[in-house]
Design an enzyme around this catalytic site. Structure first.
Site, PDB file in Angstrom:
ATOM      1  CB  SER A  11     -12.054  -9.885  43.906  1.00  0.00           C
ATOM      2  OG  SER A  11     -12.695 -10.505  42.795  1.00  0.00           O
ATOM      3  CG  ASP A  15     -14.732 -10.656  36.037  1.00  0.00           C
ATOM      4  OD1 ASP A  15     -15.205 -11.421  35.175  1.00  0.00           O
ATOM      5  OD2 ASP A  15     -15.345  -9.659  36.459  1.00  0.00           O
ATOM      6  CB  CYS A 103      -9.536   1.580  45.718  1.00  0.00           C
ATOM      7  SG  CYS A 103      -9.138  -0.047  46.387  1.00  0.00           S
ATOM      8  CB  CYS A 200     -16.159  -2.863  48.699  1.00  0.00           C
ATOM      9  SG  CYS A 200     -14.819  -1.721  49.156  1.00  0.00           S
TER      10      CYS A 200
END
Length: 357
Positions: A11, A15, A103, A200
């Site tokens: 992403s 993380d 999602c 997002c």
């Protein structure tokens, strides 16, 4: 023994980057993939960053640093059909959806896993703070992360058994501070990148404006009414409100008032006192079971009604026709239609559903 291949959803954040690093160090053949999900023309700089431009650049830097293959996969069609359309229709119906749950289930897992298997991968992995355990009954379940401060199991309750069997959560044993330490020690380029807090596709958090842009329909003003039905004033359109909301109502009474109900059929927003926001029961639909094949009436659970809710003791009062009723030991605040209720036994996720009322 054949080296296992894992596709890591990068992403551009710390993380997922550490997840890829840990898996590579464990001997997996790691492939980095950034999922292009939300991008439109004529976006402002902040929206461009969220839509994927900055994400792809950062993810590519991490992949190059880790010396792993990197691909961008276009999931914009899946994202629009599964997430955006659901988000819009739920808000228009007076509910407050959680798009991350949708999602996760249908894009980050269903679509990504399908493409990853086509690439010959054995697993997919993400930077979620959660763990997976195979139980003695042969089923997989999601388990709270090793750190109480950072846990993302709430948004994962709807994953299927097949998806869990092919998923790895490398950072699930750690807390956020440890992950940043690992990233810093390894020299990962995004070690100090801040976490994203917004949805997002609505980085400015103006959901009503987003709904207007998506539907080309202006929000319709309507009446604020009391719990007794008395007209109290005018609201800006139901897309501006959610259950439990106190600020931004644009109306004053000399004492705090809260949104206690949204009525799309009559275009009314019901306002009440603090006590009116509490309830000791809820109904949920679209049930997903994880640790067992079905939920059991009379079962004692801990129920979370939103992502940042600590969870409250409850009992499954009834399960029928893909719906369930939950009775809490004590009233809980702001049960919100459209959000998920996720049921736990200790640290294990039993399942959950979408709150009806």
């Amino acid at each position: 023994m054949k080296t296992k291949t894992v596709v890591v959803g990068l992403s551009g954040g710390v993380d997922s980057s550490v997840a890829a690093c840990l898996l590579k160090n464990q001997g997996y053949h790691v492939i980095g993939v950034t999922m292009q999900m939300w991008q439109q023309d004529h976006l402002c700089e902040e929206e461009l960053e969220c839509s994927g431009v900055s994400i792809m650049e950062d993810a590519k830097r991490v992949a190059d640093f880790l010396e792993i293959p990197f691909y961008v996969m276009d999931f914009r069609k899946d994202f629009r059909e599964r997430v955006i359309q659901n988000f819009v229709s739920e808000y228009r119906a007076g509910r407050t959806p959680n798009p991350c749950i949708v999602c996760n289930r249908y894009v980050k897992w269903e679509a990504l896993l399908k493409k990853s298997v086509e690439l010959g991968a054995d697993y997919i992995a993400t930077g979620h703070y959660a763990r997976i355990k195979k139980l003695s009954n042969g089923r997989y379940t999601v388990v709270r992360s090793g750190s109480g401060k950072k846990d993302q199991t709430y948004a994962l309750y709807s994953l299927t058994q097949q998806q869990l069997a092919h998923t790895l959560f490398p950072v699930g044993e750690y807390g956020k501070e440890k992950i940043r330490d690992i990233a810093g020690e390894a020299g990962i380029p995004v070690a100090n990148k801040p976490d994203s807090q917004e949805i997002c596709f609505v980085p400015d958090r103006d959901y009503a404006a987003f709904l207007e842009r998506e539907t080309n329909e202006v929000e319709r003003p309507g009446n604020f009414v009391s719990t007794e039905g008395k007209v109290l004033g005018r609201h800006k359109g139901i897309g501006h409100y959610t259950i439990g909301q106190r600020k931004g109502l644009g109306i004053a009474f000399g004492e705090p008032v809260f949104v206690v109900e949204i009525r799309p059929d009559t275009n009314e927003v019901v306002l009440g006192k603090g006590k009116d926001v509490f309830t000791d029961r809820l109904c949920a639909a679209n049930i997903c079971c994880m640790a067992a094949e079905e939920l059991t009436e009379g079962q004692q659970v801990t129920a979370k009604i939103r992502y940042n809710h600590e969870g409250a003791p409850a009992v499954i009062q009834r399960v029928q026709d893909n719906k369930m009723e939950i009775l809490f030991s004590e009233p809980v605040r702001a049960v919100t239609p459209g959000q998920a209720v996720v049921l736990y036994e200790g640290d294990y996720v039993l399942g959950g559903g979408t709150i009806c009322h």
